[in-house]
Design a protein around this motif. Structure first.
Motif, PDB file in Angstrom:
ATOM      1  N   GLN A 172       0.813  -1.214   0.000  1.00  0.00           N
ATOM      2  CA  GLN A 172       0.000   0.000   0.000  1.00  0.00           C
ATOM      3  C   GLN A 172       0.849   1.268   0.000  1.00  0.00           C
ATOM      4  O   GLN A 172       0.495   2.266  -0.635  1.00  0.00           O
ATOM      5  CB  GLN A 172      -0.924   0.016   1.222  1.00  0.00           C
ATOM      6  N   ASN A 173       2.009   1.226   0.668  1.00  0.00           N
ATOM      7  CA  ASN A 173       2.759   2.458   0.907  1.00  0.00           C
ATOM      8  C   ASN A 173       4.122   2.527   0.236  1.00  0.00           C
ATOM      9  O   ASN A 173       4.843   3.517   0.397  1.00  0.00           O
ATOM     10  CB  ASN A 173       2.955   2.634   2.420  1.00  0.00           C
ATOM     11  N   ALA A 174       4.495   1.505  -0.511  1.00  0.00           N
ATOM     12  CA  ALA A 174       5.827   1.466  -1.119  1.00  0.00           C
ATOM     13  C   ALA A 174       6.080   2.715  -1.959  1.00  0.00           C
ATOM     14  O   ALA A 174       5.274   3.050  -2.836  1.00  0.00           O
ATOM     15  CB  ALA A 174       5.959   0.225  -1.984  1.00  0.00           C
ATOM     16  N   PRO A 175       7.201   3.396  -1.714  1.00  0.00           N
ATOM     17  CA  PRO A 175       7.492   4.603  -2.477  1.00  0.00           C
ATOM     18  C   PRO A 175       8.025   4.324  -3.875  1.00  0.00           C
ATOM     19  O   PRO A 175       8.177   5.237  -4.694  1.00  0.00           O
ATOM     20  CB  PRO A 175       8.556   5.307  -1.621  1.00  0.00           C
ATOM     21  N   THR A 176       8.337   3.067  -4.158  1.00  0.00           N
ATOM     22  CA  THR A 176       8.883   2.691  -5.458  1.00  0.00           C
ATOM     23  C   THR A 176       8.435   1.272  -5.802  1.00  0.00           C
ATOM     24  O   THR A 176       7.591   0.695  -5.098  1.00  0.00           O
ATOM     25  CB  THR A 176      10.427   2.799  -5.437  1.00  0.00           C
ATOM     26  N   LEU A 177       8.983   0.728  -6.855  1.00  0.00           N
ATOM     27  CA  LEU A 177       8.622  -0.613  -7.324  1.00  0.00           C
ATOM     28  C   LEU A 177       8.880  -1.668  -6.250  1.00  0.00           C
ATOM     29  O   LEU A 177       9.878  -1.609  -5.531  1.00  0.00           O
ATOM     30  CB  LEU A 177       9.423  -0.918  -8.587  1.00  0.00           C
ATOM     31  N   VAL A 178       7.969  -2.647  -6.169  1.00  0.00           N
ATOM     32  CA  VAL A 178       8.138  -3.802  -5.288  1.00  0.00           C
ATOM     33  C   VAL A 178       8.467  -5.018  -6.148  1.00  0.00           C
ATOM     34  O   VAL A 178       7.721  -5.350  -7.084  1.00  0.00           O
ATOM     35  CB  VAL A 178       6.863  -4.072  -4.463  1.00  0.00           C
ATOM     36  N   ALA A 179       9.603  -5.654  -5.858  1.00  0.00           N
ATOM     37  CA  ALA A 179      10.018  -6.861  -6.581  1.00  0.00           C
ATOM     38  C   ALA A 179       9.885  -8.054  -5.643  1.00  0.00           C
ATOM     39  O   ALA A 179      10.347  -8.005  -4.506  1.00  0.00           O
ATOM     40  CB  ALA A 179      11.461  -6.730  -7.070  1.00  0.00           C
ATOM     41  N   THR A 180       9.261  -9.118  -6.111  1.00  0.00           N
ATOM     42  CA  THR A 180       8.942 -10.236  -5.219  1.00  0.00           C
ATOM     43  C   THR A 180       9.550 -11.555  -5.669  1.00  0.00           C
ATOM     44  O   THR A 180       9.597 -11.870  -6.851  1.00  0.00           O
ATOM     45  CB  THR A 180       7.416 -10.437  -5.107  1.00  0.00           C
ATOM     46  N   HIS A 181       9.997 -12.309  -4.668  1.00  0.00           N
ATOM     47  CA  HIS A 181      10.303 -13.740  -4.824  1.00  0.00           C
ATOM     48  C   HIS A 181       9.067 -14.470  -4.315  1.00  0.00           C
ATOM     49  O   HIS A 181       8.713 -14.359  -3.146  1.00  0.00           O
ATOM     50  CB  HIS A 181      11.534 -14.105  -3.989  1.00  0.00           C
ATOM     51  N   CYS A 182       8.405 -15.225  -5.200  1.00  0.00           N
ATOM     52  CA  CYS A 182       7.104 -15.800  -4.856  1.00  0.00           C
ATOM     53  C   CYS A 182       7.133 -17.328  -4.810  1.00  0.00           C
ATOM     54  O   CYS A 182       7.175 -18.002  -5.845  1.00  0.00           O
ATOM     55  CB  CYS A 182       6.053 -15.335  -5.863  1.00  0.00           C
ATOM     56  N   GLU A 183       7.133 -17.873  -3.604  1.00  0.00           N
ATOM     57  CA  GLU A 183       6.922 -19.299  -3.357  1.00  0.00           C
ATOM     58  C   GLU A 183       6.225 -19.424  -2.006  1.00  0.00           C
ATOM     59  O   GLU A 183       6.632 -18.775  -1.046  1.00  0.00           O
ATOM     60  CB  GLU A 183       8.249 -20.060  -3.325  1.00  0.00           C
ATOM     61  N   ASP A 184       5.204 -20.250  -1.957  1.00  0.00           N
ATOM     62  CA  ASP A 184       4.434 -20.410  -0.730  1.00  0.00           C
ATOM     63  C   ASP A 184       5.139 -21.367   0.225  1.00  0.00           C
ATOM     64  O   ASP A 184       5.361 -22.544  -0.095  1.00  0.00           O
ATOM     65  CB  ASP A 184       3.031 -20.943  -1.054  1.00  0.00           C
ATOM     66  N   GLU A 185       5.487 -20.859   1.404  1.00  0.00           N
ATOM     67  CA  GLU A 185       6.300 -21.624   2.346  1.00  0.00           C
ATOM     68  C   GLU A 185       5.565 -22.853   2.886  1.00  0.00           C
ATOM     69  O   GLU A 185       6.160 -23.927   3.045  1.00  0.00           O
ATOM     70  CB  GLU A 185       6.729 -20.719   3.504  1.00  0.00           C
ATOM     71  N   ALA A 186       4.274 -22.730   3.156  1.00  0.00           N
ATOM     72  CA  ALA A 186       3.513 -23.866   3.704  1.00  0.00           C
ATOM     73  C   ALA A 186       3.492 -25.029   2.715  1.00  0.00           C
ATOM     74  O   ALA A 186       3.642 -26.200   3.101  1.00  0.00           O
ATOM     75  CB  ALA A 186       2.091 -23.429   4.049  1.00  0.00           C
ATOM     76  N   THR A 187       3.315 -24.726   1.445  1.00  0.00           N
ATOM     77  CA  THR A 187       3.308 -25.769   0.415  1.00  0.00           C
ATOM     78  C   THR A 187       4.671 -26.450   0.319  1.00  0.00           C
ATOM     79  O   THR A 187       4.766 -27.684   0.208  1.00  0.00           O
ATOM     80  CB  THR A 187       2.924 -25.168  -0.953  1.00  0.00           C
ATOM     81  N   ILE A 188       5.727 -25.664   0.376  1.00  0.00           N
ATOM     82  CA  ILE A 188       7.083 -26.216   0.299  1.00  0.00           C
ATOM     83  C   ILE A 188       7.350 -27.145   1.483  1.00  0.00           C
ATOM     84  O   ILE A 188       7.869 -28.260   1.320  1.00  0.00           O
ATOM     85  CB  ILE A 188       8.126 -25.080   0.250  1.00  0.00           C
ATOM     86  N   GLN A 189       6.986 -26.702   2.677  1.00  0.00           N
ATOM     87  CA  GLN A 189       7.232 -27.528   3.868  1.00  0.00           C
ATOM     88  C   GLN A 189       6.439 -28.830   3.822  1.00  0.00           C
ATOM     89  O   GLN A 189       6.938 -29.889   4.222  1.00  0.00           O
ATOM     90  CB  GLN A 189       6.899 -26.728   5.135  1.00  0.00           C
ATOM     91  N   HIS A 210       9.566 -30.942  -7.535  1.00  0.00           N
ATOM     92  CA  HIS A 210       8.328 -31.413  -6.908  1.00  0.00           C
ATOM     93  C   HIS A 210       8.150 -30.777  -5.525  1.00  0.00           C
ATOM     94  O   HIS A 210       7.020 -30.546  -5.090  1.00  0.00           O
ATOM     95  CB  HIS A 210       8.344 -32.939  -6.794  1.00  0.00           C
ATOM     96  N   ILE A 211       9.265 -30.503  -4.863  1.00  0.00           N
ATOM     97  CA  ILE A 211       9.196 -29.856  -3.547  1.00  0.00           C
ATOM     98  C   ILE A 211       8.818 -28.378  -3.704  1.00  0.00           C
ATOM     99  O   ILE A 211       7.910 -27.882  -3.050  1.00  0.00           O
ATOM    100  CB  ILE A 211      10.540 -30.020  -2.809  1.00  0.00           C
ATOM    101  N   ARG A 212       9.537 -27.705  -4.593  1.00  0.00           N
ATOM    102  CA  ARG A 212       9.198 -26.303  -4.897  1.00  0.00           C
ATOM    103  C   ARG A 212       8.442 -26.313  -6.226  1.00  0.00           C
ATOM    104  O   ARG A 212       8.989 -25.948  -7.270  1.00  0.00           O
ATOM    105  CB  ARG A 212      10.472 -25.450  -4.941  1.00  0.00           C
ATOM    106  N   ASN A 213       7.195 -26.733  -6.144  1.00  0.00           N
ATOM    107  CA  ASN A 213       6.435 -27.029  -7.355  1.00  0.00           C
ATOM    108  C   ASN A 213       5.648 -25.829  -7.866  1.00  0.00           C
ATOM    109  O   ASN A 213       5.699 -24.726  -7.306  1.00  0.00           O
ATOM    110  CB  ASN A 213       5.515 -28.237  -7.118  1.00  0.00           C
ATOM    111  N   ASP A 214       4.896 -26.067  -8.947  1.00  0.00           N
ATOM    112  CA  ASP A 214       4.149 -24.978  -9.569  1.00  0.00           C
ATOM    113  C   ASP A 214       3.059 -24.432  -8.647  1.00  0.00           C
ATOM    114  O   ASP A 214       2.751 -23.236  -8.672  1.00  0.00           O
ATOM    115  CB  ASP A 214       3.561 -25.405 -10.915  1.00  0.00           C
ATOM    116  N   GLU A 215       2.507 -25.295  -7.808  1.00  0.00           N
ATOM    117  CA  GLU A 215       1.462 -24.845  -6.877  1.00  0.00           C
ATOM    118  C   GLU A 215       2.029 -23.853  -5.866  1.00  0.00           C
ATOM    119  O   GLU A 215       1.407 -22.824  -5.568  1.00  0.00           O
ATOM    120  CB  GLU A 215       0.852 -26.046  -6.158  1.00  0.00           C
ATOM    121  N   ALA A 216       3.222 -24.143  -5.339  1.00  0.00           N
ATOM    122  CA  ALA A 216       3.867 -23.221  -4.391  1.00  0.00           C
ATOM    123  C   ALA A 216       4.100 -21.870  -5.038  1.00  0.00           C
ATOM    124  O   ALA A 216       3.895 -20.818  -4.405  1.00  0.00           O
ATOM    125  CB  ALA A 216       5.187 -23.813  -3.907  1.00  0.00           C
TER     126      ALA A 216
END
Length: 447
Positions: A172-189, A210-216
């Protein structure tokens, strides 16, 4: 002294034509399509004969890990930026998961100070977000810093941002671009537990996909897109790796997008079959996945759903990589070979050279609103690369400049070779040699 790069084949802004470029100090003074005018005054001008060579804008890599401070046994700003210019990368944006992490303005500034001393390439550094440093994040100057990095999945450095309130406030408040690394931790675990139940501690690296899969990936990427849409955030989703995520992005010109996408060279080059021969040396987060995922990434890149090609250059030592699956860190060195790898794909007819230049030079400059870089234009900084399109060479330990000394491309033969790299008009690399004592500039950004 002025320099005239004469009679090159220029590849720029979707065109390919014979021409010459005049450099005055650190900028491009004149672009001569076709012939240099007969009345041109050559007095005091250094002539660089570029006959038979390609001339392109310097590549801009929006995602690298140069390991300084704190992890300098793997790489340093000096060593990895030297590798960058040897590969035709004239500007880079480096990540905050060092030791200490770049999660305060003070630590961030230390990186800029160090790069000013030792980096032959131009540079910028991301401000890192955590669950509890929002005040520091909000101090970030959008004209001087490329963006805010948010790990929405754990990776090297343990900077996971998983507090829902904090995530919302950043977006909401970022003064500039936000760059993300996107993997869901619960799915990975959950997937790790399944793998351990089957293999114990001896999980084969082939299970990484398979551990860090497309769903994560999809769960996390869709969440980032949802937050950005809600708060009208400038969002750049890094290193996309799966077909499933492609539904989240739209084709179009990068200048007209608020939500943009990146793909890395390794996800375009390798697929899960390569774990058999490469093992942990191609263990990245997010993981390299199936051939269908790779094909979907190519389709999205060519249709402009994906905007940028980068590397996620992340060196580790051979000793670290030669560990068992759980002990071997994720990441690998790529910045020296990214441009030549993509030009190899032009030889195979997978992508046009004009498209490679769009994705590695023009689009990063437009996406991050970099001041006067990424194009061969009069008045722009003279970040330029000369390439021999007919000089085959093989990647070997003898010509690798990474401090870690290895590459996943070892043994690979490339058909294009970088001859010279100019950063702000200075020829920082020529015929296999990086010139000592030359430094790049801090990137600046248009608000």
């Amino acid at each position: 002294m002025k320099k005239l790069i004469k009679e090159a084949t220029i590849v720029n802004e979707g065109l390919k034509f014979k021409g010459s470029v005049l450099i005055d100090n650190n900028t491009i003074e004149k672009v001569f399509p076709y012939a240099v005018p007969k009345d041109f005054d050559f007095t005091g001008v250094e002539i660089i004969d570029a006959s038979g060579l390609l001339l392109i804008p310097g590549a801009i890599d929006d995602q690298v890990h140069f390991r300084e401070p704190g992890l300098t046994y793997k790489g340093e700003i000096a060593t990895e930026s030297r590798a960058a210019v040897a590969g035709g990368v004239t500007s880079y944006m480096e990540m905050p998961n060092t030791k200490p992490q770049s999660v305060t303005q003070e630590e961030l500034q230390k990186k800029y100070d160090r790069a000013a001393e030792v980096s032959p390439a131009n540079y910028s550094f991301y401000m890192g977000a955590t669950n509890n440093n929002l005040d520091e994040v909000l101090k970030t100057d959008p004209t001087k810093v490329c963006g805010i990095k948010v790990f929405m999945g754990s990776s090297t450095g343990n900077m996971l941002v998983d507090d829902e309130k904090t995530l919302s406030e950043i977006f909401q408040n970022a003064p500039t671009l936000v760059a993300t690394h996107c993997e869901d931790e619960a799915t990975i675990q959950k997937n790790i537990a399944i793998a351990k139940a089957r293999y114990g501690e001896n999980v084969p690296v082939s299970r990484h996909a398979h551990i860090r899969n497309d769903e994560a990936c999809y769960i996390s990427s869709s969440k980032a897109v949802e937050l950005a849409s809600k708060f009208d955030t400038r969002l750049h989703v890094l290193h996309l790796s799966s077909a499933k995520e492609m539904s989240l992005f739209s084709p179009g010109t990068v200048k007209n997008k608020n939500i943009t996408a990146e793909v890395c060279v390794h996800h375009l080059w390798f697929d899960e079959r390569d774990y058999i021969t490469k093992g942990n040396y191609i263990k990245w987060n997010p993981s390299i996945k199936t051939i269908k995922d790779k094909e979907a990434l190519w389709d999205a890149l060519l249709s402009d759903k994906i905007d940028v090609i980068a590397t996620d250059h992340a060196p580790h030592t051979r000793e670290e990589k030669n560990n068992t699956y759980f002990k071997a860190p994720s990441g690998g060195p790529l910045v020296q070979h990214s441009l030549t790898a993509m030009l190899e794909m032009t030889n195979k007819g997978v992508i046009s050279i004009e498209k490679v230049i769009q994705k590695m030079c023009h689009a990063p400059a437009d996406l991050f609103r970099i001041d006067r870089r990424g194009y061969i234009r009069e008045g722009y900084y003279a970040d330029l690369v000369l390439i021999d399109p007919n000089k085959s060479w093989q990647v070997s330990p003898e010509n690798i400049l990474y401090k870690c000394g290895w590459s996943p491309f070892e043994g690979q033969e490339f058909s294009h070779q970088v001859v010279s790299t100019f950063v702000n008009g200075q020829e920082v690399y020529k015929n296999g040699v990086v010139q000592d004592g030359l430094t790049g500039m801090r990137l600046s950004f248009l608000a």
